[in-house]
Design a protein around this motif. Structure first.
Motif, short mmCIF file in Angstrom:
data_model
loop_
_atom_site.label_atom_id
_atom_site.label_comp_id
_atom_site.label_asym_id
_atom_site.label_seq_id
_atom_site.Cartn_x
_atom_site.Cartn_y
_atom_site.Cartn_z
N GLU A 207 84.35 37.39 48.70
CA GLU A 207 83.43 37.37 49.82
C GLU A 207 82.55 38.92 49.68
N ALA A 211 78.83 40.83 54.23
CA ALA A 211 78.94 39.77 54.83
C ALA A 211 80.17 39.20 55.14
N ASP A 213 82.69 38.34 57.18
CA ASP A 213 82.98 37.50 58.42
C ASP A 213 84.09 36.82 58.32
N ALA A 214 84.67 36.08 56.99
CA ALA A 214 85.34 35.16 56.58
C ALA A 214 86.81 36.04 56.49
N SER A 217 87.86 36.68 60.01
CA SER A 217 88.40 35.36 61.00
C SER A 217 89.80 35.11 60.43
N ILE A 223 87.29 32.48 64.49
CA ILE A 223 86.11 32.57 63.80
C ILE A 223 85.33 33.80 64.12
N GLU A 224 85.04 34.89 63.50
CA GLU A 224 84.35 36.01 63.90
C GLU A 224 83.15 36.17 63.12
N LYS A 225 82.06 36.76 63.47
CA LYS A 225 80.74 37.10 62.74
C LYS A 225 81.20 38.55 62.12
N ALA A 226 80.35 38.62 61.09
CA ALA A 226 80.31 39.93 60.13
C ALA A 226 80.01 41.06 60.81
N THR A 238 76.31 33.30 56.37
CA THR A 238 76.81 32.74 57.45
C THR A 238 78.19 32.95 57.63
N TYR A 239 78.60 32.59 58.86
CA TYR A 239 79.97 32.71 59.17
C TYR A 239 80.45 31.33 59.35
#
Lengths: 317, 317
Positions: A207, A211, A213-214, A217, A223-226, A238-239
């Motif tokens: 990743e 970005a 986020d993964a 998470s 689930i989180e955003k970056a 995207t997340y």
């Protein structure tokens, strides 16, 4: 459409369904990169896939899984990238109408590609709200079926066929498969295929730091955003979704982040040494392997090169 | 070394000999280019070959065909391009000494590649006389065996294995195979493989207008030099040899010339549409097909992409 996580049989069926329309992409190897990493690397070349990316698989499986009744009203999605091409390509194959919502600042080359498959493009402002509103309007007017780029089990089952082929073809027992992660369609499919077709194989993800986020998470278990978005890997912004995240959480060993500099170095190896045109997102898995040699040393490693759609006029080297 | 034109059995033996050391390169297809040409095109991806070019095949077959006695004294050649890498690579595989003569203005990247295989490089002025004098000196001092880049039957038999594989793998009867022509090693090998393994297949060549010696020789029935040298296809500057010319004369249907502009357009298609890093010389065959659509219309056409060794810092687009 099914409402459950793809099973072994679902993925086999998806493969049978999409096979006539896709390239059976080759597995490439490089003695130079094997020596460099002290590992045996097997590159699944999805940059050589139809539309230049693995997304052809998921798009096709989702469209081919629709009923005749649904296909009559066409399909729709919002995307400025490979998913738009995938859905337009798949719709063209079955002769269905296709409505693509694209941001009005999309690069000309991406617009042409989607137009080339005969899709009808609606432009909108580049905000998530505007895109959704525009798609909702299309659905209200046409009855078209919306196909999400990753949070859709048919799409996940389609993406899973890439690592299924890798496992079928590679001729050795892979210790690891590594795929890039954006919304997680490819990664969750990879995790399922490893579990069903090669249970001893661990799955990792690469990743971009810009970005991330993964990985967040994955650590926090929600689930989180970056924290910020700033990366050359424009396919991975995207997340995760509520369908991809649980599969990833259950089936992925670790998510490894890489800087843009590391992505560009990996890209350079793929272009110069392996003669493959690979987009930044497609080089993230190799970048993660190069950065974490101790994790992969002595192992047989499957690496998914996810795509090759890059503007030759804007290369980072 | 044999003094006769390679037979069917010679080429089969060459294939068995080189197989363990080379990549079995894939055959790629493109619906876009099929539609564009109204033909079915099958691209043999020798840009994905070891050392980034088909020359690995000829170099290996020539080196592996030497006696132990000969190998003890090593091998030598003069080249600034793919043949130098091929011989260095092949010598490394059998543990033989390798002496490469390169012009003192060779690009750094090409020097590094040859050094990477452990070859000893001797630099000389960039004139044919100086290169020959330097090689002669090496032979006198070391007893090394000289391996010509194309005018050598083992090299020709090695290059022939590329189209043998294409014919073996493609799964349809090809109407035509087209290869680029420089000194004619690949083209003469292609002509022989077509004759032996697919007798109904015609062989064409693509040649740059700015190094148009082969087409002249083909028409006048004697080996001619190009009227002028000015082309981006730097792998195709040499003229035919007395071993390659008769095979080409007997087995090739026609030689089609293309401009640099046409070569660059073909390159762009290969990079953008097929995601393949291809050098200008490697795009000449496709350029010839694009230029002569009426010749290839409705046909099944094998296209040899000969190599992918290109400086990413100096792309023509």
């Amino acid at each position: 459409m099914t409402g459950t996580v793809p099973t072994k049989i679902t993925i086999e069926a998806a493969h049978a369904l999409v096979k006539p329309f896709i390239h059976h992409t080759p597995i490439a190897t490089s003695s130079f990169l094997n020596d460099h990493c002290e590992a045996e690397l097997f590159f699944k070349c999805e940059n050589l896939q139809k539309i230049g990316a693995f997304k052809a698989r998921g798009g096709l499986n989702a469209v081919l899984s629709l009923s005749e009744e649904q296909l009559k009203n066409g399909v729709t999605t919002h995307s400025s990238g490979n998913h738009a091409q995938a859905i337009a390509f798949a719709a063209a194959k079955v002769g269905a109408k296709c409505y693509i919502v694209m941001p009005d600042n999309s690069p000309r080359v991406k617009i042409s590609a989607v137009e080339g498959y005969g899709a009808e493009i609606t432009f909108c402002k580049n905000t998530p709200e505007e895109r959704q509103r525009t798609v909702d309007e299309i659905i209200a007017n046409t009855g078209a079926t919306f196909i999400h780029p990753f949070n859709n089990y048919e799409v996940i089952a389609g993406q899973a066929t890439a690592s299924k082929e890798l496992i079928d073809d590679v001729g050795v027992a892979l210790d690891v498969i590594i795929a890039p992660v954006g919304g997680g369609g490819l990664l969750s499919g990879t995790a399922l295929s490893a579990q069903y077709f090669s249970p001893g194989t661990k799955v990792y993800a690469g990743e971009p730091e810009g970005a991330a986020d993964a990985v967040l998470s994955f650590r926090s278990d929600k689930i989180e955003k970056a924290p910020y978005i700033n990366t050359i890997a424009d396919g991975l912004l995207t997340y995760l979704g509520d369908k991809t995240f649980p599969i990833i959480k259950a089936g992925v060993t670790d998510i490894l982040t890489v800087s843009d500099e590391e992505i560009i170095q990996a890209m350079r190896y793929l272009w110069e040494r392996m003669k493959l045109v690979v987009e930044p997102s497609g080089a993230v898995s190799l970048a993660a392997v190069l950065k974490n040699k101790e994790v992969f040393k002595g192992k047989k490693v499957g690496i998914i090169i996810s795509g090759g759609n890059v503007d030759l006029g804007k290369l980072p080297f």
